[in-house]
Design an enzyme around this catalytic site. Structure first.
Site, PDB file in Angstrom:
ATOM      1  N   GLU A 230       0.933  -1.077   0.284  1.00  0.00           N
ATOM      2  CA  GLU A 230      -0.112  -0.147  -0.099  1.00  0.00           C
ATOM      3  C   GLU A 230       0.856   1.343   0.180  1.00  0.00           C
ATOM      4  OE1 GLU A 230      -1.468   0.616   4.061  1.00  0.00           O
ATOM      5  OE2 GLU A 230      -3.231   1.881   3.337  1.00  0.00           O
TER       6      GLU A 230
ATOM      7  N   ASN B  88      -6.754   6.529  -1.204  1.00  0.00           N
ATOM      8  CA  ASN B  88      -5.562   5.511  -1.162  1.00  0.00           C
ATOM      9  C   ASN B  88      -6.012   4.346  -1.991  1.00  0.00           C
ATOM     10  OD1 ASN B  88      -3.958   3.336  -0.052  1.00  0.00           O
ATOM     11  ND2 ASN B  88      -4.478   3.864   2.137  1.00  0.00           N
TER      12      ASN B  88
ATOM     13  N   LYS C 258      -9.341   2.284  -1.727  1.00  0.00           N
ATOM     14  CA  LYS C 258      -9.771   1.738  -0.171  1.00  0.00           C
ATOM     15  C   LYS C 258     -11.054   2.076   0.381  1.00  0.00           C
ATOM     16  CE  LYS C 258      -7.146   1.419   4.138  1.00  0.00           C
ATOM     17  NZ  LYS C 258      -5.906   1.676   4.930  1.00  0.00           N
TER      18      LYS C 258
ATOM     19  N   GLU D  99      -5.774   8.712   8.087  1.00  0.00           N
ATOM     20  CA  GLU D  99      -6.372   8.277   6.724  1.00  0.00           C
ATOM     21  C   GLU D  99      -7.645   8.749   6.668  1.00  0.00           C
ATOM     22  OE1 GLU D  99      -4.470   3.616   6.701  1.00  0.00           O
ATOM     23  OE2 GLU D  99      -5.495   4.374   5.040  1.00  0.00           O
TER      24      GLU D  99
ATOM     25  N   CYS E  45      -4.964  -2.898   2.994  1.00  0.00           N
ATOM     26  CA  CYS E  45      -4.444  -2.566   4.512  1.00  0.00           C
ATOM     27  C   CYS E  45      -5.837  -3.102   5.279  1.00  0.00           C
ATOM     28  CB  CYS E  45      -3.858  -1.416   4.689  1.00  0.00           C
ATOM     29  SG  CYS E  45      -2.850  -1.503   6.153  1.00  0.00           S
TER      30      CYS E  45
ATOM     31  N   ASN F 188       0.428  -1.189   5.428  1.00  0.00           N
ATOM     32  CA  ASN F 188       1.282  -0.571   6.122  1.00  0.00           C
ATOM     33  C   ASN F 188       0.686  -0.609   7.787  1.00  0.00           C
ATOM     34  OD1 ASN F 188       3.422   2.048   4.853  1.00  0.00           O
ATOM     35  ND2 ASN F 188       1.756   1.144   3.728  1.00  0.00           N
TER      36      ASN F 188
HETATM   37  N1  ING Z   1      -3.027   0.134   8.871  1.00  0.00           N
HETATM   38  C1  ING Z   1      -3.570  -0.615   9.743  1.00  0.00           C
HETATM   39  C2  ING Z   1      -4.105  -1.704   9.368  1.00  0.00           C
HETATM   40  O1  ING Z   1      -5.319  -1.804   9.219  1.00  0.00           O
HETATM   41  C3  ING Z   1      -4.433  -0.652  12.048  1.00  0.00           C
HETATM   42  C4  ING Z   1      -4.403   0.411  10.862  1.00  0.00           C
HETATM   43  C5  ING Z   1      -3.326  -1.167  12.863  1.00  0.00           C
HETATM   44  C6  ING Z   1      -5.569  -1.172  12.442  1.00  0.00           C
HETATM   45  C7  ING Z   1      -3.415  -1.918  13.969  1.00  0.00           C
HETATM   46  C8  ING Z   1      -5.934  -1.853  13.624  1.00  0.00           C
HETATM   47  C9  ING Z   1      -4.652  -2.374  14.269  1.00  0.00           C
HETATM   48  O2  ING Z   1      -3.476  -2.786   9.284  1.00  0.00           O
HETATM   49  C10 ING Z   1      -3.699   0.640   7.603  1.00  0.00           C
HETATM   50  N2  ING Z   1      -3.075   1.461   6.915  1.00  0.00           N
HETATM   51  O3  ING Z   1      -4.857   0.437   7.341  1.00  0.00           O
END
Ligand code: ING
Length: 316
Positions: free
Chosen positions: A47, A110, A127, A146, A177, A202
């Protein structure tokens, strides 16, 4: 009978804020050449693969944010990637920040594109599940803006019929993601017969609102993609932008999950690393035709709440 596509999960290590798109493209081209040496037909990049993960910062001025967006794809700095891939006969998934002029206004998504082995864009996805928050929250060790910087995607989850390898055509879908954490993502594509889902991500190790989840970040990453693969009889390729990027540790753990739910390939570093898997698309059939024969076993009349209700409403 088999329909084998050799897939390369092209995990990228950190991209510094100062790193130019040209420098990042050079790293990606090097991975395309490594992929070619191993007979890879399709490469999956992460991503937002052209820049550092900028939603970790709050920017006052929109111009600062827009510096991370692409106004055309390919553009001058990404054309070399498309041309090299075409020369090598390799298709690829590329995640990037898209700035578009549509409906008489500027729109920011995104986005990920699917490029075929002749270098043409054959699919696009924007996204839908945008995690994080829309306002500056200084209490956090780092931001996850985001919901501020991107609009929700407006293309749904389309599935594309693409020639993925010489003489092998398959049904491919894309997600990005946070989408991978939601079962609906996989099911909408499963209901289109998808055979391979490509997902860049990410993912910070630390999640400020839920620090107790940090130790489970790899487990959750694998859990959701293994489940999505098995419950929809599809291959799933998840590819990280990994490592310590501008002070934030991001998971690697890029994997290829088979329709059985088994992990068949994985990266084990947090740098630029290619994990390779031979994916026989016909291995989806034994799941699609039995356990997850949707037409035979699903009961959509009983699922109404899933689309009618946003948040949970417990009984009184
Ligand atoms: N990053 C993360 C993901 O869903 C996140 C946001 C991190 C959500 C940890 C929940 C726990 O992997 C992105 N860019 O969506």
């Amino acid at each position: 009978m088999s329909r084998v596509v050799t897939v390369g999960a092209a995990q990228l290590g950190p991209i510094a804020r100062a790193e130019t798109r040209t420098q990042v493209v050079a790293r990606m081209v090097a991975m395309l050449h490594e992929a070619k040496r191993h007979g890879v037909d399709l490469v999956v990049f992460p991503e937002l693969a052209l820049t550092t993960f900028f939603p970790r910062w709050y920017f006052e001025r929109q111009e600062e944010v827009d510096a991370f967006f692409e106004r055309e794809m390919p553009g001058p700095e990404t054309k070399p990637l498309f041309e090299e891939a075409r020369t090598l006969g390799i298709g690829f998934y590329l995640g990037y920040a898209e700035l578009a002029h549509e409906d008489g206004r500027v729109r920011r998504f995104n986005t990920a594109v699917l490029v075929d082995r002749r270098g043409g864009i054959v699919g696009k996805y924007r996204k839908i599940h945008l995690p994080g928050h829309a306002e500056h929250e200084p209490w956090r060790a780092f931001q996850h803006l985001e919901k501020r910087y991107f609009e929700r995607g407006d293309l749904g989850w389309p599935v594309f019929r693409v020639e993925l390898a010489a003489g092998v055509t398959g049904l491919v879908g894309m997600a990005i993601c946070n989408d991978r954490r939601w079962p609906e993502t996989y099911r909408v594509m499963g209901l289109q017969g998808v055979e391979m889902i490509l997902i860049g991500y990410n993912t910070p190790v630390h999640n400020p609102p839920a620090p107790d989840h940090d130790a489970l970040s790899h487990f959750h990453n694998e859990l959701v993609m293994q489940a999505g693969a098995y419950q929809n009889g599809t291959w799933v390729v998840g590819v990280a932008k990994a490592g310590r990027e501008e002070g934030v540790e991001q998971i690697g753990n890029s994997i290829v999950a088979a329709p059985s739910g088994e992990i068949v390939a994985a990266c084990t570093t947090t740098g630029d690393e290619l994990a390779i898997a031979r994916c026989d698309l016909d291995r989806t059939l034994s799941y699609k035709n039995t356990t997850f024969n949707f037409a035979r076993h699903r009961e959509p009349e009983m699922y109404g709440m899933i689309v009618e209700r946003k948040g949970a409403i417990p009984p009184p």
